[in-house]
Design a protein around this motif. Structure first.
Motif, mmCIF file in Angstrom:
data_model
loop_
_atom_site.group_PDB
_atom_site.id
_atom_site.type_symbol
_atom_site.label_atom_id
_atom_site.label_comp_id
_atom_site.label_asym_id
_atom_site.label_seq_id
_atom_site.Cartn_x
_atom_site.Cartn_y
_atom_site.Cartn_z
ATOM 1 N N LYS A 48 42.086 29.582 4.497
ATOM 2 C CA LYS A 48 40.951 30.645 5.368
ATOM 3 C C LYS A 48 39.855 29.470 6.185
ATOM 4 N N ARG A 49 39.316 28.437 5.077
ATOM 5 C CA ARG A 49 38.225 27.602 5.620
ATOM 6 C C ARG A 49 39.048 26.601 6.445
ATOM 7 N N LEU A 50 39.824 25.976 6.768
ATOM 8 C CA LEU A 50 40.840 25.370 7.432
ATOM 9 C C LEU A 50 41.066 26.441 8.429
ATOM 10 N N GLY A 51 41.046 27.429 8.632
ATOM 11 C CA GLY A 51 41.358 28.324 9.719
ATOM 12 C C GLY A 51 40.587 28.682 10.790
ATOM 13 N N SER A 52 39.056 28.670 9.600
ATOM 14 C CA SER A 52 37.645 28.248 10.234
ATOM 15 C C SER A 52 36.961 27.707 11.267
ATOM 16 N N ILE A 53 37.528 26.346 10.721
ATOM 17 C CA ILE A 53 37.262 24.753 11.143
ATOM 18 C C ILE A 53 38.189 25.129 12.218
ATOM 19 N N LYS A 54 39.349 25.207 12.406
ATOM 20 C CA LYS A 54 40.203 25.341 13.755
ATOM 21 C C LYS A 54 39.232 26.366 14.792
ATOM 22 N N ARG A 55 39.430 27.636 14.074
ATOM 23 C CA ARG A 55 38.821 28.157 16.089
ATOM 24 C C ARG A 55 37.363 27.547 16.308
ATOM 25 N N SER A 56 36.191 27.343 15.301
ATOM 26 C CA SER A 56 35.195 26.383 16.036
ATOM 27 C C SER A 56 36.469 25.309 17.065
ATOM 28 N N HIS A 57 36.979 24.238 16.195
ATOM 29 C CA HIS A 57 37.512 23.336 16.963
ATOM 30 C C HIS A 57 37.885 23.640 18.665
#
Length: 83
Positions: A48-57
């Motif tokens: 989920k944390r990595l998913g948040s970073i993905k959305r930011s990118h």
């Protein structure tokens, strides 16, 4: 000799190419993030944390595309590519 319609300053051209380079960097990071998310498990806290970073990118890439379009850089580049 072909005359170009779109004219940009040297600074605008450098900025446009910098945005393209940033987008390429973010795209490579997205590939790595997706691999790490799959390894960690999409539903896990890390996933989920990595998913948040993905959305930011993805938002940053969207902003770059918008800026390239509104600045006229896309039109400028396409004129030169078609010449």
């Amino acid at each position: 000799m072909r005359r170009f319609i779109t004219s940009l300053s040297e600074q605008q051209i450098r900025h446009g190419y910098s945005l393209l380079a940033l987008m390429e960097h973010l795209d490579r990071e997205l590939d790595l993030l997706n691999q790490r998310r799959l390894s960690a498990g999409l539903g896990s806290a890390e996933g989920k944390r990595l998913g948040s970073i993905k959305r930011s990118h993805l938002n940053k890439i969207r902003d770059c595309i918008s800026e390239l379009e509104t600045s006229g850089f896309n039109a400028w580049l396409m004129e030169r590519r078609s010449a």
